[in-house]
Motif scaffolding. Structure first.
Motif, mmCIF file in Angstrom:
data_model
loop_
_atom_site.group_PDB
_atom_site.id
_atom_site.type_symbol
_atom_site.label_atom_id
_atom_site.label_comp_id
_atom_site.label_asym_id
_atom_site.label_seq_id
_atom_site.Cartn_x
_atom_site.Cartn_y
_atom_site.Cartn_z
ATOM 1 N N GLY A 16 0.817 -1.213 0.000
ATOM 2 C CA GLY A 16 0.000 0.000 0.000
ATOM 3 C C GLY A 16 0.845 1.254 0.000
ATOM 4 N N ALA A 17 0.247 2.349 -0.457
ATOM 5 C CA ALA A 17 0.967 3.615 -0.538
ATOM 6 C C ALA A 17 0.710 4.525 0.659
ATOM 7 C CB ALA A 17 0.574 4.344 -1.815
ATOM 8 N N ALA A 18 -0.333 4.231 1.450
ATOM 9 C CA ALA A 18 -0.692 5.119 2.559
ATOM 10 C C ALA A 18 -1.144 4.295 3.763
ATOM 11 C CB ALA A 18 -1.809 6.056 2.126
ATOM 12 N N ALA A 54 -2.989 3.588 -2.843
ATOM 13 C CA ALA A 54 -2.757 2.849 -4.086
ATOM 14 C C ALA A 54 -2.061 1.528 -3.787
ATOM 15 C CB ALA A 54 -1.915 3.685 -5.032
ATOM 16 N N CYS A 55 -2.416 0.500 -4.564
ATOM 17 C CA CYS A 55 -1.805 -0.829 -4.421
ATOM 18 C C CYS A 55 -0.729 -0.994 -5.485
ATOM 19 C CB CYS A 55 -2.886 -1.901 -4.591
ATOM 20 S SG CYS A 55 -2.266 -3.597 -4.469
ATOM 21 N N PRO A 61 -5.437 -7.830 -9.790
ATOM 22 C CA PRO A 61 -5.789 -7.776 -11.213
ATOM 23 C C PRO A 61 -5.837 -6.364 -11.798
ATOM 24 C CG PRO A 61 -7.277 -9.237 -10.024
ATOM 25 C CD PRO A 61 -6.427 -8.556 -9.000
ATOM 26 N N ALA A 62 -6.262 -5.380 -11.015
ATOM 27 C CA ALA A 62 -6.314 -4.005 -11.519
ATOM 28 C C ALA A 62 -4.912 -3.461 -11.777
ATOM 29 C CB ALA A 62 -7.054 -3.116 -10.529
ATOM 30 N N VAL A 63 -3.979 -3.749 -10.884
ATOM 31 C CA VAL A 63 -2.593 -3.298 -11.053
ATOM 32 C C VAL A 63 -1.959 -4.010 -12.237
ATOM 33 C CG1 VAL A 63 -0.304 -3.166 -9.978
ATOM 34 C CG2 VAL A 63 -2.354 -2.749 -8.601
ATOM 35 N N LYS A 64 -2.212 -5.306 -12.344
ATOM 36 C CA LYS A 64 -1.650 -6.089 -13.451
ATOM 37 C C LYS A 64 -2.144 -5.555 -14.795
ATOM 38 C CE LYS A 64 -1.063 -10.795 -15.101
ATOM 39 N NZ LYS A 64 -1.344 -12.211 -14.836
ATOM 40 N N THR A 75 2.120 0.247 -12.605
ATOM 41 C CA THR A 75 1.117 1.304 -12.492
ATOM 42 C C THR A 75 0.216 1.005 -11.304
ATOM 43 O OG1 THR A 75 1.183 1.547 -14.896
ATOM 44 C CG2 THR A 75 -0.677 2.555 -13.735
ATOM 45 N N PRO A 76 0.477 1.618 -10.142
ATOM 46 C CA PRO A 76 -0.375 1.389 -8.969
ATOM 47 C C PRO A 76 -1.819 1.784 -9.262
ATOM 48 C CG PRO A 76 1.650 2.500 -8.331
ATOM 49 C CD PRO A 76 1.581 2.529 -9.832
ATOM 50 N N MET A 77 -2.732 1.056 -8.638
ATOM 51 C CA MET A 77 -4.162 1.308 -8.778
ATOM 52 C C MET A 77 -4.779 1.422 -7.387
ATOM 53 S SD MET A 77 -4.698 1.574 -11.977
ATOM 54 C CE MET A 77 -6.462 1.512 -12.100
ATOM 55 N N PRO A 78 -6.004 1.942 -7.282
ATOM 56 C CA PRO A 78 -6.622 2.074 -5.959
ATOM 57 C C PRO A 78 -6.671 0.745 -5.207
ATOM 58 C CG PRO A 78 -7.869 3.311 -7.565
ATOM 59 C CD PRO A 78 -6.852 2.515 -8.337
#
Length: 129
Positions: A16-18, A54-55, A61-64, A75-78
């Motif tokens: 995680g980013a936060a 961001a993950c 799957p969203a990041v992939k 590309t990190p995603m929520p």
């Protein structure tokens, strides 16, 4: 010595980013220095465990998909936490609602490969032996 975890304890995820705060519903009717005390079953995504910004895990799957679309650039995603199993190990000698209490040395695994751990227990004085 481990500390009892309560509502508002701060967590981090290795992907995680936060940071995020633990939410504990007052269903067990046990308080720790004011807010509701947690047990190992307080691991429900979007109820107890809220997103970590961001993950960055390619197992998500969203990041992939976003990384593939960006020609291999991560590309990190929520973040959408998926935590199917309870916190481990929990307190060995203290229970809340007949379930081991949650202490600040416990961790929880996200389905996307991240390890969720505590940076702050949300309590100061309540120690678990």
């Amino acid at each position: 010595m481990a500390k009892q975890v309560a509502m508002g304890a701060m967590m981090k995820c290795s992907f995680g980013a936060a940071p995020s705060a633990l939410a504990v519903l007052p269903a067990n009717k046990v308080l720790a220095e004011g807010p509701p005390a947690a047990n190992i079953m307080d691991h429900v995504p979007m109820v107890n465990i809220l997103p970590f910004g961001a993950c960055k895990s390619l197992a998500n799957p969203a990041v992939k998909a976003a990384t593939i679309a960006a020609k291999g650039v991560l590309t990190p995603m929520p973040c959408t936490p998926v935590t199917p199993a309870p916190w481990t190990p929990g307190a060995a000698t203290v229970t809340i609602a007949n379930v081991p209490a949650l202490d600040d040395v416990s961790s929880c695994m996200c389905q996307w490969g991240g390890t969720i751990s505590f940076t702050s227990a949300g309590t100061v004085k309540t120690m678990i032996p």
